[in-house]
Design a protein around this motif. Structure first.
Motif, PDB file in Angstrom:
ATOM      1  N   GLU A  74       0.701  -1.159   0.238  1.00  0.00           N
ATOM      2  CA  GLU A  74      -0.110   0.065   0.234  1.00  0.00           C
ATOM      3  C   GLU A  74       0.849   1.300   0.030  1.00  0.00           C
ATOM      4  OE1 GLU A  74      -3.883  -1.250   2.452  1.00  0.00           O
ATOM      5  OE2 GLU A  74      -2.153  -0.795   3.641  1.00  0.00           O
ATOM      6  N   TYR A  75       0.421   2.352  -0.595  1.00  0.00           N
ATOM      7  CA  TYR A  75       1.034   3.510  -0.648  1.00  0.00           C
ATOM      8  C   TYR A  75      -0.156   4.660  -0.066  1.00  0.00           C
ATOM      9  CZ  TYR A  75       2.391   7.966  -2.113  1.00  0.00           C
ATOM     10  OH  TYR A  75       3.039   9.436  -2.127  1.00  0.00           O
ATOM     11  N   ALA A  76       0.437   5.344   1.036  1.00  0.00           N
ATOM     12  CA  ALA A  76      -0.674   6.200   1.701  1.00  0.00           C
ATOM     13  C   ALA A  76       0.111   7.689   1.946  1.00  0.00           C
ATOM     14  CB  ALA A  76      -0.802   5.754   2.958  1.00  0.00           C
ATOM     15  N   SER A  77      -0.493   8.542   1.595  1.00  0.00           N
ATOM     16  CA  SER A  77       0.119   9.923   1.687  1.00  0.00           C
ATOM     17  C   SER A  77      -0.825  11.017   2.196  1.00  0.00           C
ATOM     18  CB  SER A  77       0.802  10.408   0.368  1.00  0.00           C
ATOM     19  OG  SER A  77       1.168  11.846   0.529  1.00  0.00           O
ATOM     20  N   MET A  78      -0.576  12.086   2.917  1.00  0.00           N
ATOM     21  CA  MET A  78      -1.496  12.969   3.367  1.00  0.00           C
ATOM     22  C   MET A  78      -2.077  13.634   1.981  1.00  0.00           C
ATOM     23  SD  MET A  78      -2.494  13.034   6.397  1.00  0.00           S
ATOM     24  CE  MET A  78      -1.967  12.401   8.050  1.00  0.00           C
ATOM     25  N   SER A  79      -1.240  13.684   0.973  1.00  0.00           N
ATOM     26  CA  SER A  79      -1.527  14.588  -0.372  1.00  0.00           C
ATOM     27  C   SER A  79      -2.493  13.780  -1.039  1.00  0.00           C
ATOM     28  CB  SER A  79      -0.230  14.638  -1.208  1.00  0.00           C
ATOM     29  OG  SER A  79       0.174  13.552  -1.525  1.00  0.00           O
ATOM     30  N   LEU A  80      -2.757  12.223  -0.746  1.00  0.00           N
ATOM     31  CA  LEU A  80      -3.744  11.716  -1.344  1.00  0.00           C
ATOM     32  C   LEU A  80      -5.006  11.277  -0.371  1.00  0.00           C
ATOM     33  CD1 LEU A  80      -1.758   8.867  -2.980  1.00  0.00           C
ATOM     34  CD2 LEU A  80      -2.779  10.660  -4.196  1.00  0.00           C
ATOM     35  N   TYR A  81      -4.663  11.502   0.660  1.00  0.00           N
ATOM     36  CA  TYR A  81      -5.713  11.260   1.846  1.00  0.00           C
ATOM     37  C   TYR A  81      -7.112  11.989   1.180  1.00  0.00           C
ATOM     38  CZ  TYR A  81      -8.208  11.607   6.423  1.00  0.00           C
ATOM     39  OH  TYR A  81      -9.247  11.442   7.415  1.00  0.00           O
ATOM     40  N   PRO A  82      -8.479  11.042   1.509  1.00  0.00           N
ATOM     41  CA  PRO A  82      -8.597   9.783   2.146  1.00  0.00           C
ATOM     42  C   PRO A  82      -8.487   8.631   1.327  1.00  0.00           C
ATOM     43  CG  PRO A  82     -10.740  10.588   1.576  1.00  0.00           C
ATOM     44  CD  PRO A  82      -9.552  11.529   0.934  1.00  0.00           C
ATOM     45  N   PHE A  83      -7.745   8.634   0.103  1.00  0.00           N
ATOM     46  CA  PHE A  83      -7.371   7.489  -0.514  1.00  0.00           C
ATOM     47  C   PHE A  83      -6.006   6.793  -0.311  1.00  0.00           C
ATOM     48  CE2 PHE A  83      -9.899  10.611  -3.032  1.00  0.00           C
ATOM     49  CZ  PHE A  83     -11.002   9.926  -3.122  1.00  0.00           C
ATOM     50  N   VAL A  84      -6.105   5.321  -0.416  1.00  0.00           N
ATOM     51  CA  VAL A  84      -4.700   4.649  -0.154  1.00  0.00           C
ATOM     52  C   VAL A  84      -4.871   3.750  -1.442  1.00  0.00           C
ATOM     53  CG1 VAL A  84      -3.655   2.915   1.192  1.00  0.00           C
ATOM     54  CG2 VAL A  84      -4.981   4.545   2.178  1.00  0.00           C
ATOM     55  N   ILE A  85      -3.908   3.679  -2.256  1.00  0.00           N
ATOM     56  CA  ILE A  85      -3.518   2.782  -3.421  1.00  0.00           C
ATOM     57  C   ILE A  85      -2.760   1.562  -2.820  1.00  0.00           C
ATOM     58  CG2 ILE A  85      -2.445   2.784  -5.495  1.00  0.00           C
ATOM     59  CD1 ILE A  85      -2.719   5.772  -5.665  1.00  0.00           C
ATOM     60  N   GLY A  86      -3.390   0.503  -3.540  1.00  0.00           N
ATOM     61  CA  GLY A  86      -2.687  -0.959  -3.165  1.00  0.00           C
ATOM     62  C   GLY A  86      -2.356  -1.940  -4.359  1.00  0.00           C
ATOM     63  N   ALA A  87      -1.662  -2.804  -4.354  1.00  0.00           N
ATOM     64  CA  ALA A  87      -1.648  -3.869  -5.059  1.00  0.00           C
ATOM     65  C   ALA A  87      -1.418  -5.105  -4.172  1.00  0.00           C
ATOM     66  CB  ALA A  87      -0.234  -3.776  -5.708  1.00  0.00           C
ATOM     67  N   THR A  88      -2.125  -6.212  -4.846  1.00  0.00           N
ATOM     68  CA  THR A  88      -2.579  -7.422  -4.047  1.00  0.00           C
ATOM     69  C   THR A  88      -2.019  -8.688  -4.753  1.00  0.00           C
ATOM     70  OG1 THR A  88      -4.856  -7.717  -4.686  1.00  0.00           O
ATOM     71  CG2 THR A  88      -4.273  -6.414  -2.903  1.00  0.00           C
ATOM     72  N   ILE A  89      -1.643  -9.775  -4.022  1.00  0.00           N
ATOM     73  CA  ILE A  89      -1.628 -10.978  -4.482  1.00  0.00           C
ATOM     74  C   ILE A  89      -2.184 -11.831  -3.492  1.00  0.00           C
ATOM     75  CG2 ILE A  89       0.727 -11.333  -3.412  1.00  0.00           C
ATOM     76  CD1 ILE A  89       1.552 -13.205  -5.691  1.00  0.00           C
ATOM     77  N   GLN A  90      -3.077 -13.267  -3.918  1.00  0.00           N
ATOM     78  CA  GLN A  90      -3.504 -13.909  -3.197  1.00  0.00           C
ATOM     79  C   GLN A  90      -3.753 -15.159  -3.882  1.00  0.00           C
ATOM     80  OE1 GLN A  90      -7.410 -12.566  -1.264  1.00  0.00           O
ATOM     81  NE2 GLN A  90      -8.246 -14.476  -2.183  1.00  0.00           N
ATOM     82  N   TYR A  91      -3.633 -16.298  -2.996  1.00  0.00           N
ATOM     83  CA  TYR A  91      -3.773 -17.770  -3.441  1.00  0.00           C
ATOM     84  C   TYR A  91      -4.715 -18.492  -2.653  1.00  0.00           C
ATOM     85  CZ  TYR A  91      -2.484 -22.797  -4.076  1.00  0.00           C
ATOM     86  OH  TYR A  91      -3.001 -24.179  -4.361  1.00  0.00           O
ATOM     87  N   GLN A  92      -5.568 -19.452  -3.102  1.00  0.00           N
ATOM     88  CA  GLN A  92      -6.501 -20.159  -2.392  1.00  0.00           C
ATOM     89  C   GLN A  92      -6.735 -21.384  -3.330  1.00  0.00           C
ATOM     90  OE1 GLN A  92      -8.327 -16.638  -3.475  1.00  0.00           O
ATOM     91  NE2 GLN A  92     -10.442 -17.751  -4.071  1.00  0.00           N
ATOM     92  N   ASN A  93      -7.193 -22.488  -2.392  1.00  0.00           N
ATOM     93  CA  ASN A  93      -7.217 -23.842  -3.282  1.00  0.00           C
ATOM     94  C   ASN A  93      -8.675 -24.464  -2.755  1.00  0.00           C
ATOM     95  OD1 ASN A  93      -7.205 -26.366  -4.201  1.00  0.00           O
ATOM     96  ND2 ASN A  93      -5.199 -26.650  -3.112  1.00  0.00           N
ATOM     97  N   HIS A  94      -9.913 -24.529  -3.445  1.00  0.00           N
ATOM     98  CA  HIS A  94     -11.093 -24.858  -3.153  1.00  0.00           C
ATOM     99  C   HIS A  94     -11.080 -26.463  -3.538  1.00  0.00           C
ATOM    100  CE1 HIS A  94     -12.814 -20.705  -2.730  1.00  0.00           C
ATOM    101  NE2 HIS A  94     -11.861 -20.479  -3.835  1.00  0.00           N
ATOM    102  N   ASP A  95     -11.491 -27.098  -2.425  1.00  0.00           N
ATOM    103  CA  ASP A  95     -11.970 -28.598  -2.628  1.00  0.00           C
ATOM    104  C   ASP A  95     -13.379 -28.689  -3.470  1.00  0.00           C
ATOM    105  OD1 ASP A  95      -9.681 -29.564  -1.573  1.00  0.00           O
ATOM    106  OD2 ASP A  95     -10.773 -29.807   0.519  1.00  0.00           O
TER     107      ASP A  95
END
Length: 207
Positions: A74-95
């Motif tokens: 995540e990138y957060a800054s008072m200049s962007l407040y109230p927005f926070v920009i993020g990048a995600t990665i996720q893994y899941q395994n469904h039976d």
């Protein structure tokens, strides 16, 4: 819809509503911080993510819920407040769902999903007066990569062995110090899910 699925959704909704139940008259708005910090400080944060993903729509007919692991930058800054920009990665395994496996004479089936995405959070304490917690909502887009394994392979059902799609979703939650609890919904064609997740924020770079 099965009773277990209804219960899961009710639990998720209760967690979502709890984010807003803690709103009171104590002003923790960060607008005062902006006045005290003319340099507009910010930083980059890393957040391990743990949670549970519950299939919806067509996905629930062939797969069970799954635990998920991942991370968010995540990138957060008072200049962007109230927005926070993020990048995600996720893994899941469904039976595979029991009824689906029985119908197709399958011993075991797994649907492994790896997703990468970007998100924008909106911190609601700019608009709401709250103490101890910071409620937030967010929107996200993810690239969803799917791989299925079936035993015995000759009984592979009428599903895609591999697939790629783009999913869009959003959610709501609250932050308590470095700890977030939030619910999400991801619309990704036949891989749509609703989830309950938690994450811990750690500063990576401050400036």
């Amino acid at each position: 819809m099965k009773i277990s699925e209804i219960s899961a959704i009710i639990i998720l909704l209760l967690y979502s509503f709890s984010a807003f139940a803690q709103v009171n008259q104590t002003d923790t708005s960060k607008s005062s911080l902006i006045e005290r910090n003319p340099k507009k400080p910010g930083g980059i944060f890393i957040s391990p993510v743990l949670g549970a993903e519950f299939p919806t729509r067509d996905f629930v007919t062939n797969s069970k819920y799954a635990f998920c692991i991942g991370g968010k930058l995540e990138y957060a800054s008072m200049s962007l407040y109230p927005f926070v920009i993020g990048a995600t990665i996720q893994y899941q395994n469904h039976d595979g769902a029991d009824d689906f496996k029985t119908l197709n004479l399958i011993n075991s089936m797994s649907t492994k999903i790896t997703s990468f995405g970007v998100s924008v959070d909106v911190l609601l304490n700019k608009y709401l007066k709250s103490s101890f917690t910071i409620p937030f909502i967010f929107l996200e887009a993810r690239s969803v990569n799917v791989k299925r394994d079936v035993l015995p392979p000759e009984n592979f059902p009428n599903l895609k062995a591999t697939d790629n799609t783009i999913g869009f979703g959003g959610g709501a939650g609250f932050t308590l110090y470095i700890f977030d609890i939030y619910v999400t919904y991801l619309s990704a064609k036949e891989y749509s899910t609703i989830s309950l997740k938690t994450r811990f924020k750690f500063p990576l770079i401050k400036f």
